[in-house]
Design a protein around this motif. Structure first.
Motif, mmCIF file in Angstrom:
data_model
loop_
_atom_site.group_PDB
_atom_site.id
_atom_site.type_symbol
_atom_site.label_atom_id
_atom_site.label_comp_id
_atom_site.label_asym_id
_atom_site.label_seq_id
_atom_site.Cartn_x
_atom_site.Cartn_y
_atom_site.Cartn_z
ATOM 1 N N LEU A 86 0.835 -1.207 0.000
ATOM 2 C CA LEU A 86 0.000 0.000 0.000
ATOM 3 C C LEU A 86 0.868 1.253 0.000
ATOM 4 O O LEU A 86 0.629 2.182 -0.781
ATOM 5 N N ARG A 87 1.908 1.273 0.845
ATOM 6 C CA ARG A 87 2.789 2.448 0.885
ATOM 7 C C ARG A 87 3.483 2.666 -0.459
ATOM 8 O O ARG A 87 3.662 3.799 -0.898
ATOM 9 N N THR A 88 3.885 1.575 -1.119
ATOM 10 C CA THR A 88 4.515 1.672 -2.426
ATOM 11 C C THR A 88 3.568 2.313 -3.424
ATOM 12 O O THR A 88 3.918 3.260 -4.128
ATOM 13 N N ILE A 89 2.350 1.801 -3.486
ATOM 14 C CA ILE A 89 1.378 2.313 -4.454
ATOM 15 C C ILE A 89 0.951 3.736 -4.099
ATOM 16 O O ILE A 89 0.779 4.576 -4.980
ATOM 17 N N GLN A 90 0.833 4.039 -2.820
ATOM 18 C CA GLN A 90 0.499 5.414 -2.415
ATOM 19 C C GLN A 90 1.614 6.384 -2.811
ATOM 20 O O GLN A 90 1.337 7.500 -3.251
ATOM 21 N N GLU A 91 2.859 5.978 -2.632
ATOM 22 C CA GLU A 91 3.984 6.826 -3.024
ATOM 23 C C GLU A 91 3.976 7.046 -4.535
ATOM 24 O O GLU A 91 4.213 8.158 -5.009
ATOM 25 N N ILE A 92 3.691 5.994 -5.290
ATOM 26 C CA ILE A 92 3.599 6.126 -6.744
ATOM 27 C C ILE A 92 2.428 7.031 -7.114
ATOM 28 O O ILE A 92 2.553 7.879 -7.998
ATOM 29 N N GLU A 93 1.309 6.884 -6.413
ATOM 30 C CA GLU A 93 0.135 7.734 -6.670
ATOM 31 C C GLU A 93 0.452 9.202 -6.359
ATOM 32 O O GLU A 93 0.090 10.099 -7.113
ATOM 33 N N LYS A 94 1.135 9.435 -5.256
ATOM 34 C CA LYS A 94 1.470 10.799 -4.831
ATOM 35 C C LYS A 94 2.341 11.502 -5.876
ATOM 36 O O LYS A 94 2.230 12.705 -6.075
ATOM 37 N N ASN A 95 3.188 10.752 -6.543
ATOM 38 C CA ASN A 95 4.086 11.298 -7.566
ATOM 39 C C ASN A 95 3.733 10.715 -8.940
ATOM 40 O O ASN A 95 4.612 10.339 -9.715
ATOM 41 N N ALA A 96 2.435 10.645 -9.213
ATOM 42 C CA ALA A 96 1.940 9.980 -10.418
ATOM 43 C C ALA A 96 2.528 10.540 -11.709
ATOM 44 O O ALA A 96 2.905 9.767 -12.599
ATOM 45 N N LEU A 97 2.623 11.852 -11.832
ATOM 46 C CA LEU A 97 3.160 12.426 -13.074
ATOM 47 C C LEU A 97 4.583 11.951 -13.331
ATOM 48 O O LEU A 97 4.937 11.580 -14.453
ATOM 49 N N LEU A 98 5.390 11.946 -12.294
ATOM 50 C CA LEU A 98 6.773 11.513 -12.431
ATOM 51 C C LEU A 98 6.855 10.030 -12.779
ATOM 52 O O LEU A 98 7.529 9.644 -13.740
ATOM 53 N N TYR A 99 6.168 9.181 -12.020
ATOM 54 C CA TYR A 99 6.253 7.742 -12.259
ATOM 55 C C TYR A 99 5.648 7.358 -13.602
ATOM 56 O O TYR A 99 6.163 6.485 -14.300
ATOM 57 N N LYS A 100 4.570 8.010 -13.988
ATOM 58 C CA LYS A 100 3.972 7.740 -15.300
ATOM 59 C C LYS A 100 4.968 8.086 -16.393
ATOM 60 O O LYS A 100 5.154 7.329 -17.346
ATOM 61 N N ALA A 101 5.629 9.229 -16.259
ATOM 62 C CA ALA A 101 6.635 9.631 -17.242
ATOM 63 C C ALA A 101 7.815 8.656 -17.255
ATOM 64 O O ALA A 101 8.284 8.252 -18.327
ATOM 65 N N LEU A 102 8.291 8.263 -16.076
ATOM 66 C CA LEU A 102 9.412 7.324 -16.008
ATOM 67 C C LEU A 102 9.052 5.978 -16.639
ATOM 68 O O LEU A 102 9.877 5.364 -17.317
ATOM 69 N N LEU A 103 7.827 5.526 -16.422
ATOM 70 C CA LEU A 103 7.404 4.243 -16.988
ATOM 71 C C LEU A 103 7.206 4.316 -18.498
ATOM 72 O O LEU A 103 7.219 3.291 -19.174
ATOM 73 N N SER A 165 -8.552 4.121 -6.361
ATOM 74 C CA SER A 165 -7.573 4.659 -5.413
ATOM 75 C C SER A 165 -6.412 3.680 -5.219
ATOM 76 O O SER A 165 -6.508 2.501 -5.576
ATOM 77 N N ALA A 166 -5.340 4.173 -4.633
ATOM 78 C CA ALA A 166 -4.210 3.313 -4.294
ATOM 79 C C ALA A 166 -4.668 2.200 -3.350
ATOM 80 O O ALA A 166 -4.216 1.059 -3.457
ATOM 81 N N GLU A 167 -5.577 2.540 -2.444
ATOM 82 C CA GLU A 167 -6.080 1.542 -1.485
ATOM 83 C C GLU A 167 -6.833 0.422 -2.196
ATOM 84 O O GLU A 167 -6.626 -0.760 -1.895
ATOM 85 N N GLU A 168 -7.703 0.775 -3.143
ATOM 86 C CA GLU A 168 -8.459 -0.259 -3.850
ATOM 87 C C GLU A 168 -7.540 -1.097 -4.729
ATOM 88 O O GLU A 168 -7.667 -2.325 -4.790
ATOM 89 N N LEU A 169 -6.611 -0.447 -5.407
ATOM 90 C CA LEU A 169 -5.665 -1.187 -6.236
ATOM 91 C C LEU A 169 -4.866 -2.160 -5.375
ATOM 92 O O LEU A 169 -4.663 -3.318 -5.751
ATOM 93 N N THR A 170 -4.444 -1.709 -4.210
ATOM 94 C CA THR A 170 -3.705 -2.572 -3.289
ATOM 95 C C THR A 170 -4.542 -3.773 -2.872
ATOM 96 O O THR A 170 -4.052 -4.908 -2.861
ATOM 97 N N GLU A 171 -5.796 -3.538 -2.517
ATOM 98 C CA GLU A 171 -6.680 -4.643 -2.114
ATOM 99 C C GLU A 171 -6.787 -5.690 -3.217
ATOM 100 O O GLU A 171 -6.695 -6.888 -2.960
ATOM 101 N N ARG A 172 -6.973 -5.224 -4.435
ATOM 102 C CA ARG A 172 -7.136 -6.165 -5.553
ATOM 103 C C ARG A 172 -5.826 -6.893 -5.858
ATOM 104 O O ARG A 172 -5.832 -8.095 -6.108
ATOM 105 N N LEU A 173 -4.711 -6.166 -5.831
ATOM 106 C CA LEU A 173 -3.418 -6.823 -6.034
ATOM 107 C C LEU A 173 -3.121 -7.802 -4.904
ATOM 108 O O LEU A 173 -2.605 -8.899 -5.133
ATOM 109 N N TRP A 174 -3.445 -7.397 -3.678
ATOM 110 C CA TRP A 174 -3.182 -8.262 -2.531
ATOM 111 C C TRP A 174 -3.942 -9.577 -2.644
ATOM 112 O O TRP A 174 -3.393 -10.639 -2.338
#
Length: 191
Positions: A86-103, A165-174
């Protein structure tokens, strides 16, 4: 390290990260980076061979930051609880523009490859520590499968404009990770 050197390196890296969020990597020049960092071209070249070297260092720093932000010192295994995921996905969500660009960077060793390696390494550590019943090749294939799936889901999440949300994505991935954990536990029982 000299404080001025560290300050310049930080400014240069931050400049590249901001530029990556604004335009395609192949259109970014050393002049763009130097101007954004408020340093001269020579300063950039005194620290980095070229923009690709700078990108590699930025990716390395982003991954270190992501790991530090998302894994607690008392955590064991790659995702022993939902909290690190969850913390990983929340951190990615918080910096979505950067991570989307990097990916999305093409034609260079991409952030996707580095992120996938990081996740794969965590799965390999987990399987080694918990002695799952797979041989070395089986562990490598499983770790690659899981890391590709997780990174692929994050890419999908960005491509779909983050439909949950990051929380829902985490639940589904989990829930998917839990299914695979049951499969791994079953394979350990058969050995």
């Amino acid at each position: 390290m000299d404080r001025r050197v560290k300050k310049n390196q930080t400014a240069i890296m931050n400049a590249l990260m901001h530029l990556i969020a604004e335009k395609e990597f192949d259109k970014i020049t050393i002049n763009d980076i130097a101007e954004r960092a408020d340093v001269n071209r020579g300063t950039v070249y005194s620290h980095y061979a070229d923009k690709y070297d700078l990108l590699d260092k930025c990716i390395e720093n982003q991954l270190i930051h992501l790991v530090e932000m998302c894994y607690s010192a008392d955590a064991t295994g790659p995702f022993p609880t939902k909290t690190p995921l969850l913390r990983t996905i929340q951190e990615i969500e918080k910096n979505a523009l950067l991570y989307k660009a990097l990916l999305s960077i093409k034609d260079v060793p991409s952030f996707r490859v580095h992120l996938s390696r990081m996740v794969s390494k965590q799965f390999m550590a987990y399987m080694t520590e918990y002695n799952v019943g797979l041989d070395d090749l089986g562990q490598s294939i499983f770790a690659q499968f899981m890391s590709s799936a997780i990174v692929g889901v994050i890419e999908w999440w960005f491509a779909q404009s983050m439909p949950c949300s990051a929380e829902e994505l985490t639940e589904r991935l989990w829930s998917l990770l839990e299914m695979n954990r049951i499969i791994l536990a079953g394979s350990a029982d058969r050995v």
